[in-house]
Write a protein that holds these residues in place. Structure first.
Motif: not given
Length: 438
Positions: A325-354
């Motif tokens: 859906g719109p506004g989605s992000y991914t931590f996809d380690h098989d896709a290149p790093l980009g504005e909405t895709n990062w290579h994290r595992v989920g410990l750091m989520l401060h970039d997102f709003k409540a």
């Protein structure tokens, strides 16, 4: 025309003439001949120029002062000093850090031994109190009781176990403090020097050495620690706000490099334990990929519909290819790093709003988190998403084959652990089990 020096000692300074005087005095007492190294003091716009302090030593060592009329910050000041250096090796020494007489020779011996190969040497810096500071100002080397283990290099206590030094090979940049460190100038320039966006205190040196490490592909022998390359940290006043600025820098660096390495710094623990997490989660990503886990191929239809209908944070391998859906992000380690895709595992989520996401879906990578980090993932995740779905693919994998990596297999047990604190549902599907947490 005279030959260039073997080393350039870059000393960033700002409003600390008294400490700089002691530091330059120690550089004038080195066992390495004064004609074989130079000292570049970078004055970052001090109200009272530091050149008079520097000029006191001009007849004893090759030293000069480069000055910026405005205060530009720690990164820009170090870059300015390095830009005026002539040698092929840069030694960074803080202006409140006093060199042992053998310090510069040891830095040179390391780089000379590498026969032109790039390298970084990290020396030790022992914290001093008033008595040791008095000895240093008298030009003396502090006796052992003045720099015992309570006043030593904080990294010693952080890395007290043998495995910490094994992990160092995977994340040496975490110990890369430029108060006493050297790097070949070619590598420093190729990596881009210090990030001048970082003007607050802390992590600007770790971030620079992170780029140095990855510029060369992360070889295990690029960085070394010399416990006998010793310097002494003079007692001084530090404003509390400077320390708080480190958190701002951590957030900036983690966004600049949205990978699990800096994310690991958001877990509680010593630097040694953080190095261990960098190693562990790097190996976990590799193991997850190798074993064919983390794939969204068998996600149940209801969960796929949820992902497509609303905003989601999806973690796994190939999740960026899902209809989201719109506004989605991914931590996809098989896709290149980009504005909405990062290579994290989920410990750091401060970039997102409540409440930014309708759902957070983690496919298998969550199973490799340490118990305390899984708690962190759930606690932070439930601030950002209405629901977390922990997806576990069916596998005959023996967890013992993954050791020392952790791996969750008993989902009913985990559900029982979480049930007193959270709303938990466990759903079985042909190829996966989904543990939903609210």
């Amino acid at each position: 025309m005279p030959s260039p020096p073997r080393l350039s000692v870059v000393v960033p300074a700002f409003e600390n003439a008294a400490e700089l005087d002691v530091t330059l005095g120690s550089l004038a007492r080195q066992t390495m001949p004064p004609g074989e190294f130079e000292v570049v003091v970078a004055d970052d716009g001090s109200a009272a120029p530091l050149a008079p302090v520097v000029d006191k030593y001009a007849d004893r060592i090759d030293v000069r002062c480069v000055r910026d009329e405005r205060n530009r910050g720690r990164s820009a000041n170090r870059n300015a000093g390095a830009a005026h250096a002539r040698a092929a090796v840069l030694v960074f020494l803080d202006s409140d850090t006093v060199a042992h007489p053998d310090l510069i020779r040891r830095h040179w011996a390391f780089h000379a031994s590498r026969a032109g190969r790039p390298g970084v040497l990290l020396g030790r810096r022992l914290d001093c109190d008033w008595a040791a500071g008095d000895a240093l100002r008298r030009g003396e080397i502090p006796a052992a009781p003045l720099v015992d283990h309570y006043r030593g290099d904080p990294r010693d206590a952080h890395c007290s176990l043998p495995q910490h030094w094994q992990d160092f090979r995977r994340a040496p940049w975490l110990l890369g403090f430029t108060h006493n460190a050297s790097v070949d100038r070619a590598t420093f320039l190729a990596a881009g020097g210090f990030d001048e966006t970082m003007v607050k205190w802390g992590l600007e040196d770790n971030e620079m050495f992170y780029r140095v490490f990855h510029h060369h592909g992360g070889p295990p022998d690029l960085f070394e620690v010399d416990r006998d390359a010793v310097a002494y940290h003079l007692p001084h006043y530090r404003r509390t706000g400077e320390l708080l600025g480190t958190m701002d820098n951590l957030r900036y660096v983690a966004r600049k490099h949205p990978r699990y390495e800096f994310e690991a710094m958001h877990s509680q623990g010593t630097l040694g334990q953080v190095m261990g997490r960098v190693r562990l989660y790097g190996d976990a990503v590799a193991a997850c990929r190798r074993e064919g886990l983390g794939r969204p191929d068998h996600l149940p239809a209801p969960l796929r519909e949820t992902l497509a209908a609303g905003s989601a944070l999806a973690i796994g391998f190939g999740v960026a290819k899902l209809p989201l859906g719109p506004g989605s992000y991914t931590f996809d380690h098989d896709a290149p790093l980009g504005e909405t895709n990062w290579h994290r595992v989920g410990l750091m989520l401060h970039d997102f709003k409540a409440g930014q996401f309708d759902v957070l879906v983690n496919v298998d990578l969550w199973r490799f988190l340490l118990p305390e980090d899984l708690s962190l993932h759930l606690t932070k995740g439930l601030r950002k998403a209405d629901r977390i779905d922990l997806v576990a693919s069916r596998t005959a994998l023996d967890p013992a084959s993954l050791l020392p990596l952790p791996f969750v297999t008993d989902l009913p047990y985990l559900a029982d652990l979480l049930h007193p604190s959270l709303k938990v549902e466990l759903a079985q599907y042909p190829q996966v089990t989904v543990l939903s947490v609210r």
